[in-house]
Design a protein around this motif. Structure first.
Motif, PDB file in Angstrom:
ATOM      1  N   UNK A   1       0.937  -1.312  -0.041  1.00  0.00           N
ATOM      2  CA  UNK A   1      -0.042  -0.005  -0.081  1.00  0.00           C
ATOM      3  C   UNK A   1       0.838   1.379   0.153  1.00  0.00           C
ATOM      4  N   UNK A   2       2.154   0.910  -0.423  1.00  0.00           N
ATOM      5  CA  UNK A   2       3.089   2.335  -0.372  1.00  0.00           C
ATOM      6  C   UNK A   2       3.122   3.192   0.747  1.00  0.00           C
ATOM      7  N   UNK A   3       3.230   2.389   1.834  1.00  0.00           N
ATOM      8  CA  UNK A   3       3.351   3.316   3.261  1.00  0.00           C
ATOM      9  C   UNK A   3       4.713   2.756   3.740  1.00  0.00           C
ATOM     10  N   UNK A   4       5.650   3.646   4.167  1.00  0.00           N
ATOM     11  CA  UNK A   4       6.748   3.312   4.604  1.00  0.00           C
ATOM     12  C   UNK A   4       6.494   3.036   6.101  1.00  0.00           C
ATOM     13  N   UNK A   5       7.046   1.689   6.743  1.00  0.00           N
ATOM     14  CA  UNK A   5       6.878   1.266   7.999  1.00  0.00           C
ATOM     15  C   UNK A   5       8.034   0.390   8.288  1.00  0.00           C
ATOM     16  N   UNK A   6       7.813   0.730   9.911  1.00  0.00           N
ATOM     17  CA  UNK A   6       9.073   0.008  10.664  1.00  0.00           C
ATOM     18  C   UNK A   6       8.224  -0.340  11.967  1.00  0.00           C
TER      19      UNK A   6
ATOM     20  N   UNK B   1       2.569   4.835  15.922  1.00  0.00           N
ATOM     21  CA  UNK B   1       1.224   3.969  15.853  1.00  0.00           C
ATOM     22  C   UNK B   1       1.545   2.696  16.855  1.00  0.00           C
ATOM     23  N   UNK B   2       0.510   2.522  17.660  1.00  0.00           N
ATOM     24  CA  UNK B   2       0.582   1.351  18.539  1.00  0.00           C
ATOM     25  C   UNK B   2      -0.491   0.294  18.369  1.00  0.00           C
TER      26      UNK B   2
ATOM     27  N   UNK C   1      -6.867   4.341  14.307  1.00  0.00           N
ATOM     28  CA  UNK C   1      -6.944   4.153  12.921  1.00  0.00           C
ATOM     29  C   UNK C   1      -7.712   2.964  12.542  1.00  0.00           C
ATOM     30  N   UNK C   2      -7.754   1.964  13.096  1.00  0.00           N
ATOM     31  CA  UNK C   2      -8.172   0.724  12.758  1.00  0.00           C
ATOM     32  C   UNK C   2      -8.507  -0.097  14.030  1.00  0.00           C
ATOM     33  N   UNK C   3      -9.370  -1.187  14.106  1.00  0.00           N
ATOM     34  CA  UNK C   3      -9.438  -2.325  15.079  1.00  0.00           C
ATOM     35  C   UNK C   3     -10.023  -3.534  14.645  1.00  0.00           C
ATOM     36  N   UNK C   4      -9.893  -4.575  15.406  1.00  0.00           N
ATOM     37  CA  UNK C   4     -10.315  -5.839  14.970  1.00  0.00           C
ATOM     38  C   UNK C   4     -12.088  -5.848  14.996  1.00  0.00           C
ATOM     39  N   UNK C   5     -12.539  -6.870  14.162  1.00  0.00           N
ATOM     40  CA  UNK C   5     -14.003  -6.823  14.153  1.00  0.00           C
ATOM     41  C   UNK C   5     -14.400  -7.257  15.811  1.00  0.00           C
ATOM     42  N   UNK C   6     -13.567  -8.146  16.169  1.00  0.00           N
ATOM     43  CA  UNK C   6     -13.816  -8.498  17.616  1.00  0.00           C
ATOM     44  C   UNK C   6     -13.672  -7.585  18.634  1.00  0.00           C
ATOM     45  N   UNK C   7     -13.334  -6.553  18.582  1.00  0.00           N
ATOM     46  CA  UNK C   7     -12.972  -5.424  19.544  1.00  0.00           C
ATOM     47  C   UNK C   7     -14.011  -4.305  19.781  1.00  0.00           C
TER      48      UNK C   7
ATOM     49  N   UNK D   1      -4.079   6.404   4.735  1.00  0.00           N
ATOM     50  CA  UNK D   1      -3.298   5.312   4.075  1.00  0.00           C
ATOM     51  C   UNK D   1      -3.228   4.145   4.943  1.00  0.00           C
ATOM     52  N   UNK D   2      -3.028   4.526   6.253  1.00  0.00           N
ATOM     53  CA  UNK D   2      -2.599   3.299   7.280  1.00  0.00           C
ATOM     54  C   UNK D   2      -4.022   2.709   7.475  1.00  0.00           C
ATOM     55  N   UNK D   3      -5.171   3.182   7.694  1.00  0.00           N
ATOM     56  CA  UNK D   3      -6.564   2.639   7.944  1.00  0.00           C
ATOM     57  C   UNK D   3      -6.731   1.864   6.570  1.00  0.00           C
ATOM     58  N   UNK D   4      -6.444   2.291   5.298  1.00  0.00           N
ATOM     59  CA  UNK D   4      -7.017   1.747   3.959  1.00  0.00           C
ATOM     60  C   UNK D   4      -5.939   0.473   3.917  1.00  0.00           C
TER      61      UNK D   4
END
Length: 264
Positions: free
Chosen positions: A26-31, A52-53, A74-80, A215-218
Motif C-alpha cells: 500500500x506504499x506506506x513506509x513502515x517500521x 502507531x501502537x 485508525x483501525x481495530x479488529x472486528x472482535x473489538x 493510508x494506514x487505515x486503508x
C-alpha cells in the motif's frame, strides 16, 4: 514513515512481519519495534519514539489522555467492537442475579486483564458489592492454584469444579471454551452481561496527518484471507477482518481505571 509498537509476543512478532508486506503493498513506509510490556510501549508512544501502537484497551486510554490533542484510533479488529464481560456460574447454581453474590466465592482472571479483572471489579462496585468486603473469596488468577495456563479458561474451570461459585470471563473467551479447550459450556450459565465496550486498537499519535492516517487505515482494512500474508495477520490476531477506527467505546475502561487508581 509509520513506526509501530507492539508488545513482545510470538503473535505480535508474526503480526509485525506480515504487516511489513501489507504496508509495502500500500506504499506506506513502515517500521516496527516490540516492547516488554504495555506500559513501556505507552512511554515510548508519549516520547514520540513510535507514532502507531497496536494497543490493549487500557494502554489506549493512557495514550489518549497523555496527548493534548488526543490519540485517534485508525483501525481495530472486528472482535473489538461491542466487547462484553460476563459473570458465569454453574448451570445448577442458585445464583441468578448479581444480588445473589454477597457471601459467595468469585474468581477473576489476571489482575492486568481489563475484561476479566479490572472491569468486573468496577462493575461489582457499581452495584454496591465491594469484592474484598462482600464476597467470601475474591481472587485473581495469581492468588489461586491454577487449573489452566489461560487465566480466563481457568476461571471457567474453577467455577465448574466448585472451587468458586461464580467468575468473570469475556464473551469472546467463553465462545472459545468448547472448540479451543473442550469445555462443555452447557454446564455453565451466564447470569450477568456488561454493556458493550471497545477493546484493542491501532492508536496513532495526533501528528500523523490525515492523508497518512487514511493510508494506514486503508492498508489495514485491505487485509483479507485471500493470500498467506492476510491469513497471517488475521491468524495472529484471531479475527476475521480489520475495521476502520472508531473514537468511542473506551469510556467504561477509562472510568474503571480512574476508580481503581490506575490513571489520574
Amino acid at each position: 514513515m509509520i513506526r509501530m509498537g507492539a508488545t513482545g509476543s510470538i503473535a505480535h512478532l508474526d503480526l509485525c512481519r506480515a504487516l511489513e508486506t501489507v504496508f509495502r503493498r500500500n506504499v506506506v513506509e513502515f517500521d516496527w519495534v516490540l516492547y516488554s510490556g504495555y506500559d513501556e510501549m505507552v512511554d515510548a508512544f508519549v516520547r514520540g519514539e513510535i507514532n502507531l501502537a497496536w494497543n490493549g484497551p487500557l494502554s489506549h486510554v493512557k495514550m489518549r489522555r497523555a496527548m493534548e490533542d488526543g490519540a485517534p484510533v485508525l483501525a481495530l479488529r472486528d472482535v473489538d467492537v461491542g466487547f462484553t464481560t460476563r459473570f458465569i456460574t454453574r448451570a445448577d447454581s442458585g445464583i441468578d442475579t448479581v444480588e445473589d453474590l454477597p457471601g459467595k466465592r468469585f474468581a477473576f482472571a489476571a489482575r492486568d486483564s481489563v475484561e476479566a479483572g479490572l472491569l468486573p471489579v468496577y462493575f461489582l462496585k457499581q452495584v454496591g458489592i465491594v469484592p474484598s468486603q462482600s464476597l467470601a473469596a475474591a481472587d485473581f488468577y495469581d492468588q489461586r492454584t491454577a487449573h489452566h495456563s489461560n487465566d480466563q479458561v481457568d476461571v471457567a474451570l474453577q467455577v465448574l469444579d466448585h472451587t468458586y461459585d461464580a467468575g468473570a470471563i469475556s464473551a469472546r473467551a467463553m465462545e472459545s471454551l468448547t472448540d479451543a479447550h473442550g469445555i462443555d459450556t452447557g454446564d455453565l450459565r451466564v447470569f450477568w452481561s456488561s454493556p458493550g465496550y471497545s477493546h484493542c486498537c491501532f492508536t496513532a499519535r495526533p501528528e500523523v496527518d490525515a492523508d497518512e492516517a487514511a493510508q494506514v487505515t486503508a492498508a489495514l482494512v485491505s487485509v483479507d484471507d485471500s493470500d498467506d500474508v492476510g491469513r497471517a495477520v488475521l491468524k495472529a490476531e484471531a479475527c476475521d477482518r480489520l475495521l476502520p477506527g472508531i473514537q468511542d467505546g473506551w469510556e467504561l475502561v477509562e472510568a474503571a481505571a480512574l476508580a481503581e487508581g490506575l490513571i489520574w
